[in-house]
Scaffold this active site. Structure first.
Site, PDB file in Angstrom:
ATOM      1  N   LYS A 111      32.620  17.558  37.717  1.00  7.26           N
ATOM      2  CA  LYS A 111      31.919  18.318  38.762  1.00  7.26           C
ATOM      3  C   LYS A 111      30.827  19.193  38.126  1.00  7.26           C
ATOM      4  O   LYS A 111      30.216  18.769  37.137  1.00  7.26           O
ATOM      5  CB  LYS A 111      32.913  19.118  39.612  1.00  7.26           C
ATOM      6  CG  LYS A 111      34.029  18.218  40.167  1.00  7.26           C
ATOM      7  CD  LYS A 111      34.934  18.911  41.150  1.00  7.26           C
ATOM      8  CE  LYS A 111      36.026  17.963  41.611  1.00  7.26           C
ATOM      9  NZ  LYS A 111      36.903  18.576  42.618  1.00  7.26           N
TER      10      LYS A 111
ATOM     11  N   HIS B 201      32.466  11.452  47.251  1.00  7.90           N
ATOM     12  CA  HIS B 201      33.437  12.520  47.021  1.00  7.90           C
ATOM     13  C   HIS B 201      33.383  13.504  48.189  1.00  7.90           C
ATOM     14  O   HIS B 201      32.322  13.773  48.751  1.00  7.90           O
ATOM     15  CB  HIS B 201      33.145  13.232  45.703  1.00  7.90           C
ATOM     16  CG  HIS B 201      34.246  14.134  45.256  1.00  7.90           C
ATOM     17  ND1 HIS B 201      34.448  15.389  45.798  1.00  7.90           N
ATOM     18  CD2 HIS B 201      35.231  13.959  44.337  1.00  7.90           C
ATOM     19  CE1 HIS B 201      35.497  15.938  45.226  1.00  7.90           C
ATOM     20  NE2 HIS B 201      35.990  15.098  44.329  1.00  7.90           N
TER      21      HIS B 201
ATOM     22  N   GLY C  78      41.553  20.600  44.211  1.00  9.04           N
ATOM     23  CA  GLY C  78      41.305  21.921  43.656  1.00  9.04           C
ATOM     24  C   GLY C  78      42.173  23.025  44.224  1.00  9.04           C
ATOM     25  O   GLY C  78      41.949  24.198  43.964  1.00  9.04           O
TER      26      GLY C  78
ATOM     27  N   GLU D 289      33.386  16.571  48.426  1.00  7.73           N
ATOM     28  CA  GLU D 289      32.463  17.695  48.283  1.00  7.73           C
ATOM     29  C   GLU D 289      31.044  17.283  48.652  1.00  7.73           C
ATOM     30  O   GLU D 289      30.272  18.090  49.182  1.00  7.73           O
ATOM     31  CB  GLU D 289      32.544  18.239  46.852  1.00  7.73           C
ATOM     32  CG  GLU D 289      33.872  18.920  46.577  1.00  7.73           C
ATOM     33  CD  GLU D 289      34.281  18.941  45.121  1.00  7.73           C
ATOM     34  OE1 GLU D 289      35.411  19.380  44.847  1.00  7.73           O
ATOM     35  OE2 GLU D 289      33.487  18.505  44.262  1.00  7.73           O
TER      36      GLU D 289
ATOM     37  N   ASN E 283      36.335  13.589  36.708  1.00  9.54           N
ATOM     38  CA  ASN E 283      35.161  14.139  37.390  1.00  9.54           C
ATOM     39  C   ASN E 283      35.000  15.601  36.988  1.00  9.54           C
ATOM     40  O   ASN E 283      35.750  16.455  37.436  1.00  9.54           O
ATOM     41  CB  ASN E 283      35.340  14.006  38.911  1.00  9.54           C
ATOM     42  CG  ASN E 283      34.157  14.562  39.683  1.00  9.54           C
ATOM     43  OD1 ASN E 283      33.109  14.857  39.122  1.00  9.54           O
ATOM     44  ND2 ASN E 283      34.326  14.702  40.995  1.00  9.54           N
TER      45      ASN E 283
ATOM     46  N   GLU F  14      41.439  10.577  48.060  1.00  8.35           N
ATOM     47  CA  GLU F  14      41.543  11.996  47.720  1.00  8.35           C
ATOM     48  C   GLU F  14      41.712  12.830  48.987  1.00  8.35           C
ATOM     49  O   GLU F  14      40.733  13.106  49.682  1.00  8.35           O
ATOM     50  CB  GLU F  14      40.282  12.455  46.988  1.00  8.35           C
ATOM     51  CG  GLU F  14      40.071  11.781  45.650  1.00  8.35           C
ATOM     52  CD  GLU F  14      39.128  12.595  44.778  1.00  8.35           C
ATOM     53  OE1 GLU F  14      39.510  12.908  43.641  1.00  8.35           O
ATOM     54  OE2 GLU F  14      38.033  12.927  45.238  1.00  8.35           O
TER      55      GLU F  14
ATOM     56  N   SER G 263      44.397  17.325  42.643  1.00  2.83           N
ATOM     57  CA  SER G 263      45.261  18.171  41.820  1.00  2.83           C
ATOM     58  C   SER G 263      46.226  17.369  40.949  1.00  2.83           C
ATOM     59  O   SER G 263      47.375  17.767  40.731  1.00  2.83           O
ATOM     60  CB  SER G 263      46.019  19.183  42.693  1.00  2.83           C
ATOM     61  OG  SER G 263      45.123  20.061  43.351  1.00  2.83           O
TER      62      SER G 263
END
Length: 250
Positions: free
Chosen positions: A12, A95, A173, A97, A10, A167, A213
């Site tokens: 992003k 996701h 991140g 985010e 991904n 996740e 990560s």
């Protein structure tokens, strides 16, 4: 049946024409494990560039999002038919985010997932908990709630088009990674929920990825676990070590 290992990258909101070309060139020139299914998800502006450039037979291109309407006045969105028209047959949905920054609810994510599948686009469907939820012992309850919303929308053969990505939000991140045991425990809980609430077949065949990560150093240990069927990779998918992650089972 053996579940085929799956690695997603991904990107992003990262990348330029040159960097996307460089990433694809590295994949094209690398010896990749032929037993691994790979998708890369560049920003929508570069989907066609990536799709036209990939030469590896086991690497496909994925969108990072798709809308649950066929077309119309939805500024900034991308449709299933537009993806298909560009020969893109995967999308990432749910996701964290998108959920936390853009307010997508479990129900919205489930609706998008069903619409994508019905239109012939497979889905990497994401779930996971916040640090607060992890520390309060609610990890499994949070993930099961997300799964329940999905199961209310999809059924039967739909599940064959879904890859689940667990996740933990606190590990995305941040450089923090769930321990191997933490990851395996949640993956096993997801598979147990599918068995109890969907079917034995779906529980056995659905691939469950770990994301958060993941890098070239920790991937091999995670890949050994019984219920970890691959990875959804963020930052490391922009780097040469993405190849090491794809080859983590070798």
């Amino acid at each position: 049946m053996a579940r085929k290992f799956f690695v997603g990258g991904n990107f992003k909101m990262n990348g330029t024409k040159e960097s996307i070309k460089s990433i694809v060139k590295n994949l094209n020139e690398s010896q990749l494990d032929s037993n691994v299914e790979v998708v890369i998800a560049p920003p929508s502006l570069y989907l066609q560039l990536a799709a036209d450039s990939i030469k590896q037979p086991n690497v496909a291109v994925s969108a990072q999002n798709v809308y649950d309407k066929p077309n119309g006045a939805f500024t900034g969105e991308i449709s299933v038919s537009q993806l298909k028209d560009s020969n893109i047959h995967w999308t990432i949905l749910g996701h964290s985010e998108r959920r936390t920054l853009l307010g997508e609810t479990d129900e919205v994510v489930a609706s998008k997932t069903k619409f994508a599948i019905d239109g012939g686009v497979s889905v990497v469907w994401c779930c996971g908990e916040s640090l607060e939820e992890r520390e309060s012992g609610n990890t499994v309850a949070v993930v099961e709630k997300q799964l329940a919303a999905l199961a209310a929308k999809v059924s039967g053969a739909d599940w064959e088009k879904i890859v689940i990505a667990y996740e933990p939000i606190w590990a995305i991140g941040t450089g923090k990674v769930a321990t191997v045991q933490q990851a395996q425990d949640v993956h096993a809980a997801i598979r147990g929920w599918l068995k109890a609430n969907v079917s034995d077949k779906v529980a056995e065949e659905t691939r469950i990825l770990y994301g958060g990560s993941v890098n070239g150093k920790n991937c091999k240990e995670l890949a050994k676990e019984q219920d970890i069927d691959g990875f959804l990779v963020g930052g490391a998918s922009l780097k040469p070590e993405f190849v090491d992650i794809i080859n983590s089972k070798l």
